[in-house]
Design a protein around this motif. Structure first.
Motif, PDB file in Angstrom:
ATOM      1  N   VAL A  25      31.900   2.017 -16.428  1.00  7.82           N
ATOM      2  CA  VAL A  25      30.931   1.447 -17.110  1.00  7.82           C
ATOM      3  C   VAL A  25      30.252   0.415 -16.391  1.00  7.82           C
ATOM      4  O   VAL A  25      28.860   0.365 -16.176  1.00  7.82           O
ATOM      5  CB  VAL A  25      30.891   1.314 -18.553  1.00  7.82           C
ATOM      6  CG1 VAL A  25      31.773  -0.278 -18.649  1.00  7.82           C
ATOM      7  CG2 VAL A  25      29.765   0.985 -19.278  1.00  7.82           C
ATOM      8  N   ALA A  26      30.762  -0.490 -15.637  1.00  9.93           N
ATOM      9  CA  ALA A  26      30.096  -1.507 -14.877  1.00  9.93           C
ATOM     10  C   ALA A  26      29.470  -1.054 -13.586  1.00  9.93           C
ATOM     11  O   ALA A  26      28.548  -1.565 -13.408  1.00  9.93           O
ATOM     12  CB  ALA A  26      31.256  -2.323 -14.452  1.00  9.93           C
ATOM     13  N   ASP A  27      30.042   0.325 -13.162  1.00 10.41           N
ATOM     14  CA  ASP A  27      29.277   1.080 -12.108  1.00 10.41           C
ATOM     15  C   ASP A  27      27.733   1.248 -12.336  1.00 10.41           C
ATOM     16  O   ASP A  27      26.792   1.442 -11.627  1.00 10.41           O
ATOM     17  CB  ASP A  27      30.025   1.980 -11.493  1.00 10.41           C
ATOM     18  CG  ASP A  27      31.323   1.941 -10.932  1.00 10.41           C
ATOM     19  OD1 ASP A  27      31.443   0.586 -10.743  1.00 10.41           O
ATOM     20  OD2 ASP A  27      31.918   2.422 -10.825  1.00 10.41           O
ATOM     21  N   LEU A  28      27.801   1.656 -13.746  1.00  5.58           N
ATOM     22  CA  LEU A  28      26.350   1.931 -14.117  1.00  5.58           C
ATOM     23  C   LEU A  28      25.209   1.094 -14.180  1.00  5.58           C
ATOM     24  O   LEU A  28      24.145   1.107 -14.477  1.00  5.58           O
ATOM     25  CB  LEU A  28      26.401   2.538 -15.808  1.00  5.58           C
ATOM     26  CG  LEU A  28      27.267   3.784 -15.650  1.00  5.58           C
ATOM     27  CD1 LEU A  28      27.502   4.417 -17.071  1.00  5.58           C
ATOM     28  CD2 LEU A  28      26.675   5.119 -14.882  1.00  5.58           C
ATOM     29  N   LEU A  29      25.770  -0.158 -14.299  1.00  2.00           N
ATOM     30  CA  LEU A  29      24.826  -1.571 -14.240  1.00  2.00           C
ATOM     31  C   LEU A  29      24.402  -2.031 -13.046  1.00  2.00           C
ATOM     32  O   LEU A  29      23.712  -2.819 -12.907  1.00  2.00           O
ATOM     33  CB  LEU A  29      25.558  -2.667 -14.921  1.00  2.00           C
ATOM     34  CG  LEU A  29      25.908  -1.976 -16.664  1.00  2.00           C
ATOM     35  CD1 LEU A  29      26.741  -3.354 -17.029  1.00  2.00           C
ATOM     36  CD2 LEU A  29      24.703  -2.027 -17.090  1.00  2.00           C
ATOM     37  N   ALA A  30      25.192  -1.439 -11.951  1.00  2.65           N
ATOM     38  CA  ALA A  30      24.770  -1.879 -10.451  1.00  2.65           C
ATOM     39  C   ALA A  30      23.765  -1.204  -9.920  1.00  2.65           C
ATOM     40  O   ALA A  30      23.198  -0.008 -10.462  1.00  2.65           O
ATOM     41  CB  ALA A  30      26.106  -1.624  -9.469  1.00  2.65           C
ATOM     42  N   TYR A  31      23.061  -1.517  -8.617  1.00  2.00           N
ATOM     43  CA  TYR A  31      22.015  -0.581  -8.275  1.00  2.00           C
ATOM     44  C   TYR A  31      22.387   0.805  -7.828  1.00  2.00           C
ATOM     45  O   TYR A  31      23.461   0.703  -7.158  1.00  2.00           O
ATOM     46  CB  TYR A  31      21.576  -1.615  -7.045  1.00  2.00           C
ATOM     47  CG  TYR A  31      20.650  -2.829  -7.233  1.00  2.00           C
ATOM     48  CD1 TYR A  31      19.152  -2.393  -7.762  1.00  2.00           C
ATOM     49  CD2 TYR A  31      21.153  -3.922  -7.307  1.00  2.00           C
ATOM     50  CE1 TYR A  31      18.562  -3.639  -8.229  1.00  2.00           C
ATOM     51  CE2 TYR A  31      19.919  -4.916  -7.299  1.00  2.00           C
ATOM     52  CZ  TYR A  31      18.910  -4.774  -7.971  1.00  2.00           C
ATOM     53  OH  TYR A  31      18.260  -5.907  -8.266  1.00  2.00           O
TER      54      TYR A  31
END
Length: 186
Positions: A119-125
């Protein structure tokens, strides 16, 4: 003044209660299609409200298809169209998905999303070429449905046809090149 709403007490903001009173009078037939509503300033004065409150209530009623505002003429009760399912009409004036049909599933979707490890990867560019899983799926589809062997590394995901055309032109043309096209139709 031709219409004076009966405002109920309640926890909702006054603009919402005014909008609900307007809806009730339209649905009951107390306000007929085509009937002119009082100017916002007049109604605000008569009810002891701010003009912004009445403006917001009228805007909500217009968004819901209950009234139609005409610049310089005023606001009028809209002709009511029959609806098959009783839900609010879908507003095609904005490019937003209708949440009504999906409202019951949104909380479940967010709960499942929160449990994902990535889920944190979805918040990255994001990768400017598009998400790797999307490119891989696209490559598989192109390979399966055409005579071309596609690979995810050579595939770009765009936000739509206009961006795809822009990317293709920026790839093929250099600054100062002449480009001929038909008249714009968009």
């Amino acid at each position: 003044m031709t219409w004076t709403p009966a405002l109920t007490d309640g926890p909702e903001p006054i603009w919402r209660r005014l909008s609900l009173a307007l809806e009730a009078d339209v649905r009951s037939g107390a306000l007929a299609p085509g009937e002119r509503l009082p100017p916002q300033r007049d109604l605000a004065y008569a009810l002891g409200l701010g003009v912004g409150t009445v403006t917001r209530a009228y805007a909500e009623a217009e968004r819901r298809g209950l009234i139609e505002g005409q610049v310089g003429r005023g606001s009028f009760v809209a002709a009511q169209r029959a609806r098959a399912d009783g839900d609010d009409a879908i507003d095609l004036g904005r490019n937003l998905p209708p949440l009504g049909p999906a409202a019951a599933r949104i909380a479940d979707a967010f709960a499942r999303l929160a449990r994902r490890r990535d889920v944190a990867d979805l918040l990255a560019y994001p990768d400017p070429r598009g998400a790797a899983p999307h490119r891989a799926a696209g490559a598989r589809w192109i390979t399966r449905t055409s005579n071309h062997e596609a690979t995810a590394e050579r595939l770009l995901i765009t936000a739509g046809a206009q961006q795809a055309v822009a990317v293709a032109l920026m790839t093929l043309c250099r600054p100062g090149d002449t480009l001929l096209a038909e008249a714009a139709t968009f």
